[in-house]
Design a protein around this motif. Structure first.
Motif, PDB file in Angstrom:
ATOM      1  N   LEU A  74       0.830  -1.207   0.000  1.00  0.00           N
ATOM      2  CA  LEU A  74       0.000   0.000   0.000  1.00  0.00           C
ATOM      3  C   LEU A  74       0.863   1.255   0.000  1.00  0.00           C
ATOM      4  O   LEU A  74       0.518   2.262  -0.624  1.00  0.00           O
ATOM      5  N   ASN A  75       1.992   1.193   0.689  1.00  0.00           N
ATOM      6  CA  ASN A  75       2.897   2.335   0.747  1.00  0.00           C
ATOM      7  C   ASN A  75       3.758   2.449  -0.510  1.00  0.00           C
ATOM      8  O   ASN A  75       4.009   3.551  -1.013  1.00  0.00           O
ATOM      9  N   THR A  76       4.183   1.288  -1.051  1.00  0.00           N
ATOM     10  CA  THR A  76       5.105   1.281  -2.184  1.00  0.00           C
ATOM     11  C   THR A  76       4.408   1.556  -3.509  1.00  0.00           C
ATOM     12  O   THR A  76       4.976   2.175  -4.409  1.00  0.00           O
ATOM     13  N   TYR A  77       3.164   1.083  -3.620  1.00  0.00           N
ATOM     14  CA  TYR A  77       2.404   1.253  -4.865  1.00  0.00           C
ATOM     15  C   TYR A  77       1.101   2.011  -4.572  1.00  0.00           C
ATOM     16  O   TYR A  77      -0.003   1.455  -4.663  1.00  0.00           O
ATOM     17  N   PRO A  78       1.214   3.284  -4.196  1.00  0.00           N
ATOM     18  CA  PRO A  78       0.010   4.045  -3.789  1.00  0.00           C
ATOM     19  C   PRO A  78      -0.999   4.246  -4.912  1.00  0.00           C
ATOM     20  O   PRO A  78      -2.174   4.521  -4.632  1.00  0.00           O
ATOM     21  N   MET A 414       9.951  -8.416  -1.548  1.00  0.00           N
ATOM     22  CA  MET A 414       9.744  -7.167  -2.275  1.00  0.00           C
ATOM     23  C   MET A 414      10.706  -7.014  -3.435  1.00  0.00           C
ATOM     24  O   MET A 414      10.375  -6.407  -4.460  1.00  0.00           O
ATOM     25  N   GLN A 415      11.895  -7.565  -3.327  1.00  0.00           N
ATOM     26  CA  GLN A 415      12.836  -7.506  -4.433  1.00  0.00           C
ATOM     27  C   GLN A 415      12.276  -8.243  -5.652  1.00  0.00           C
ATOM     28  O   GLN A 415      12.379  -7.768  -6.784  1.00  0.00           O
ATOM     29  N   ALA A 416      11.656  -9.392  -5.398  1.00  0.00           N
ATOM     30  CA  ALA A 416      11.048 -10.141  -6.500  1.00  0.00           C
ATOM     31  C   ALA A 416       9.858  -9.397  -7.087  1.00  0.00           C
ATOM     32  O   ALA A 416       9.674  -9.344  -8.312  1.00  0.00           O
ATOM     33  N   ILE A 417       9.043  -8.784  -6.236  1.00  0.00           N
ATOM     34  CA  ILE A 417       7.852  -8.072  -6.712  1.00  0.00           C
ATOM     35  C   ILE A 417       8.246  -6.846  -7.533  1.00  0.00           C
ATOM     36  O   ILE A 417       7.698  -6.613  -8.619  1.00  0.00           O
ATOM     37  N   THR A 418       9.193  -6.052  -7.041  1.00  0.00           N
ATOM     38  CA  THR A 418       9.562  -4.830  -7.761  1.00  0.00           C
ATOM     39  C   THR A 418      10.292  -5.137  -9.064  1.00  0.00           C
ATOM     40  O   THR A 418      10.302  -4.310  -9.979  1.00  0.00           O
ATOM     41  N   THR A 419      10.887  -6.324  -9.150  1.00  0.00           N
ATOM     42  CA  THR A 419      11.503  -6.727 -10.418  1.00  0.00           C
ATOM     43  C   THR A 419      10.430  -6.937 -11.485  1.00  0.00           C
ATOM     44  O   THR A 419      10.598  -6.564 -12.655  1.00  0.00           O
ATOM     45  N   LEU A 420       9.305  -7.506 -11.084  1.00  0.00           N
ATOM     46  CA  LEU A 420       8.217  -7.777 -12.023  1.00  0.00           C
ATOM     47  C   LEU A 420       7.282  -6.591 -12.194  1.00  0.00           C
ATOM     48  O   LEU A 420       6.620  -6.448 -13.224  1.00  0.00           O
ATOM     49  N   LEU A 421       7.213  -5.754 -11.170  1.00  0.00           N
ATOM     50  CA  LEU A 421       6.322  -4.597 -11.202  1.00  0.00           C
ATOM     51  C   LEU A 421       7.143  -3.370 -10.804  1.00  0.00           C
ATOM     52  O   LEU A 421       7.070  -2.900  -9.671  1.00  0.00           O
ATOM     53  N   PRO A 422       7.942  -2.832 -11.739  1.00  0.00           N
ATOM     54  CA  PRO A 422       8.872  -1.750 -11.397  1.00  0.00           C
ATOM     55  C   PRO A 422       8.161  -0.518 -10.863  1.00  0.00           C
ATOM     56  O   PRO A 422       7.020  -0.206 -11.248  1.00  0.00           O
ATOM     57  N   LEU A 423       8.846   0.166  -9.962  1.00  0.00           N
ATOM     58  CA  LEU A 423       8.320   1.417  -9.411  1.00  0.00           C
ATOM     59  C   LEU A 423       8.490   2.523 -10.437  1.00  0.00           C
ATOM     60  O   LEU A 423       9.554   2.690 -11.030  1.00  0.00           O
ATOM     61  N   THR A 424       7.433   3.284 -10.648  1.00  0.00           N
ATOM     62  CA  THR A 424       7.525   4.425 -11.564  1.00  0.00           C
ATOM     63  C   THR A 424       8.134   5.631 -10.862  1.00  0.00           C
ATOM     64  O   THR A 424       8.657   6.533 -11.488  1.00  0.00           O
ATOM     65  N   SER A 425       8.042   5.622  -9.535  1.00  0.00           N
ATOM     66  CA  SER A 425       8.642   6.688  -8.737  1.00  0.00           C
ATOM     67  C   SER A 425       8.933   6.105  -7.368  1.00  0.00           C
ATOM     68  O   SER A 425       8.342   5.112  -6.964  1.00  0.00           O
ATOM     69  N   PRO A 426       9.848   6.718  -6.591  1.00  0.00           N
ATOM     70  CA  PRO A 426      10.152   6.189  -5.269  1.00  0.00           C
ATOM     71  C   PRO A 426       8.908   6.183  -4.381  1.00  0.00           C
ATOM     72  O   PRO A 426       8.079   7.110  -4.444  1.00  0.00           O
ATOM     73  N   PRO A 427       8.732   5.149  -3.574  1.00  0.00           N
ATOM     74  CA  PRO A 427       7.591   5.108  -2.661  1.00  0.00           C
ATOM     75  C   PRO A 427       7.686   6.211  -1.629  1.00  0.00           C
ATOM     76  O   PRO A 427       8.781   6.680  -1.320  1.00  0.00           O
TER      77      PRO A 427
END
Length: 432
Positions: A74-78, A414-427
């Motif tokens: 919720l915090n990382t992918y608002p 979270m490393q695995a998740i962000t690899t598949l769903l990259p952050l568009t901006s810092p959380p």
């Protein structure tokens, strides 16, 4: 072809599964509600412009274990919507209690091609996260066909489950190939998944997500206040007890009270539909019993507090001096001891802990838990710890240290998740 036979068998079983829900609804009416959701008939998302992450957690235990991950997502992918599915009504209630309107929720669909396709079409997730060991061939195939990455998190396989999946070797191997990434709890779990057909590249050994539990400061304050209200009585918590255990625990506690008259037992049955029956068992023992749901203050002569409320297990561990973890005096397989360990509470367990072979042996070795074989040993261990506080405190410190040494699992996932769903901006709060 094996999946075709599996699907035909599932269709044949559906009437029995629905009848089972209706049967269980005699004691828990929620089981007969929202039946359409179990066939994938969910309300389509209204804001389809927001990407969606689907998280499945079967019941209460998995939902609570997933909480650190959900809060982090919720915090990382608002800008994303999180949709959580459960199988049981108690799991559903837990989702609503923990997150309110911050997430979407429905029941998990039966693993039928139409049901899972309907669910995916209406939800349109970008990522699917399955907690623990829920291997569903049709769902996994549908995600693969739609190119939706599916991750198995906190993945575990007991020896019994491993042997059961091995009997369906071809179906299991083909299903596992549809998983993008498996976050195994232990090296043993990782090995089992490889033997079933997963490749080493699919698997990482992250540890148990339940170690990511964060204890709210206010909960400790509430617990401290309760202990003072109760006169700092010694407290034994019997958590997640099953049929056949309650009477054993009550008999042990009745003997303990002869030696330690001000001791208090907090008895928490695993299943809500058993609350009334267990209350009657308490009354029949002659022990003065108070139901938590009565919202009445304990008195000096209250011997047993029946934990017939939902979502308060952490509070009971916070006030405990000793924790007995249920499902272990009977051959159920045990339950999670980590919540007690997180509070520095020494743990007692029976011998039936085959569902948690990644936890109990190591916790025993640390000195934070003791395995007992019968009620005589349960009585002896409880009496020893209650009469010798230094031994109890040392065991509690061992349990807390064991818990503290197992951190890092959330970062691995979270490393695995962000690899598949990259952050568009810092959380938010990331500082980068």
């Amino acid at each position: 072809m094996t999946r075709v036979f599996y699907t035909l068998a599932f269709y044949l079983l559906v009437p029995l599964m629905v009848l089972r829900l209706l049967w269980r609804s005699r004691q828990q009416p929620a089981y007969r509600q929202r039946l359409a959701e179990r066939f994938g008939y969910i309300a389509a998302r209204t804001d389809i412009t927001r990407p969606c992450i689907w998280i499945h957690s079967v019941s209460v235990g998995e939902t609570i274990a997933a909480r650190p991950l959900v809060e982090h997502l919720l915090n990382t992918y608002p800008t994303h919507q999180l949709w959580i599915t459960t199988t049981t009504p108690t799991g559903s209630d837990t989702v609503k209690r923990l997150y309110g309107t911050r997430v979407l929720h429905s029941y998990f669909p039966y693993d039928l091609p139409g049901a899972v396709q309907r669910m995916l079409q209406r939800m349109q997730p970008q990522l699917v996260l399955i907690m623990e060991t829920e291997i569903w061939p049709n769902l996994y195939d549908a995600c693969q066909q739609r190119q939706i990455p599916l991750l198995l998190l906190n993945a575990r396989l007991s020896t019994r489950s491993f042997q059961r999946y091995r009997r369906l070797e071809t179906l299991t191997r083909n299903t596992l190939r549809g998983i993008r990434w498996i976050g195994a709890r232990s090296l043993q779990d990782a090995d089992y998944f490889q033997q079933l057909g997963a490749t080493p590249a699919q698997i990482a050994t992250c540890g148990n997500l339940k170690f990511a539990l964060k204890i709210p400061t206010e909960l400790r304050n509430i617990a401290h206040s309760l202990k003072q209200q109760w006169g700092n009585r010694p407290v034994l918590v019997a958590a997640s007890t099953h049929i056949g255990e309650d009477e054993q625990v009550l008999a042990v506690f009745a003997r303990l009270q002869q030696q330690i008259p001000n001791a208090l037992l907090i008895l928490v049955p695993r299943h809500p539909e058993r609350f009334d029956k267990v209350y009657q068992q308490c009354v029949e023992t002659g022990l003065t019993t108070l139901r938590r749901s009565a919202a009445t203050a304990l008195t000096a002569d209250t011997a047993v507090l029946l934990g017939d409320s939902m979502g308060e297990m952490l509070l009971w561990f916070a006030v405990a001096d000793i924790a007995f973890i249920g499902g272990s005096l009977v051959p159920h397989g045990g339950h999670n001891p980590l919540e007690a360990a997180a509070f520095g509470v020494p743990v007692i367990s029976g011998i039936h802990t085959h569902n948690f072979t990644d936890l109990f042996p190591a916790l025993y070795a640390s000195g934070g838990a003791v395995e007992i074989t019968d009620t005589a040993a349960l009585y002896t261990q409880c009496l020893t710890w209650l009469q010798q506080p230094s031994l109890r405190q040392q065991a509690g410190e061992n349990a807390a240290q064991f818990f503290a040494q197992q951190q890092g699992v959330l970062a691995c996932i979270m490393q695995a998740i962000t690899t598949l769903l990259p952050l568009t901006s810092p959380p938010p709060g990331d500082g980068t």
